[in-house]
Design a protein around this motif. Sequence first.
Motif: not given
Length: 294
Positions: A22-45
């Motif tokens: 997302s351009p809001v925050g220059g951020a990553i909203l989610s990231a999956d490896y072969r369908g499994t999340p390795f980054l999860v939404a938990a930060g920001g306002p």
Amino acid sequence: MTSPRSNGERTLRSSDLTVRVSPVGGAILSADYRGTPFLVAAGGPDASLASFPLVPFGNRIEHNRMTVGGRDYRFAPNSSDPLYLHGDGWLAEWDIEVMSEDHLQMSFEKAADECSPYAYRAQHTIRVAENELHLALSVENLGRDPFPFGLGQHPFFPRTPDTILKASAQAYWSEREGHLPDRRQSIPNGLDFRDGALLPSQWVNNAFEGWDGKAAIAWPELGMRLLLEADPLFNVGMIYMPIDRTDFFCFEPMSHLPNGYNLPDLGLPDLGGLRLLARGERMTGEMRFRLSPA
């Protein structure tokens, strides 16, 4: 080129990775490896960010003030925290400069204002290639005078009962009131991850100084492993584990210690790793996340 979404989100894809940005925050909203999340939404306002850039510094400033070149500068709180937190990038709307199926480059420019005396231009590049996620961040001082700058990334990783973290550092900073670093100490046994260890079941919000730029995370339950490699610029690893949520933890590569502006009395005349950049001077750093089956 990938067509933009109506809310500004973009999706980057490689053979193994899917990363929503997302351009809001220059951020990553989610990231999956072969369908499994390795980054999860938990930060920001609104707890919707899975990773965001730290610019022009990371963490907090004690008393919302700093002194540079004999001049005092003030900050105003920029979140629910009473101390100015994580700079501006994570709250700003970034401009998308380059976009393709596997690559996105954004920039953000800020002038000095009543909230922060910083004037700078930042650039954030996110790229996926097969099983790797690359994050490159830079900042250029646009102010008239030399100013201290730092960079970092704030990723939120899944936390499971069997998650193992391996990371080597030279020292540990205890935490005091206001979530600020207190004293440099030897690394406690329960937080010594040099040989790899399970994450402890306790509050953790500490800086690990002299990090060697490498970390490994294994999730046996998810059948996934991550290797993190960062440029030498990033020699501090900040670990954050709250007690009200046990589904994530943070390992934040940073170029400096938290509150580096106010640590000279502790034998840190270099502002805890913050770099004085003259007008037009730039600093940049990159890190790579490599995913594989456990």
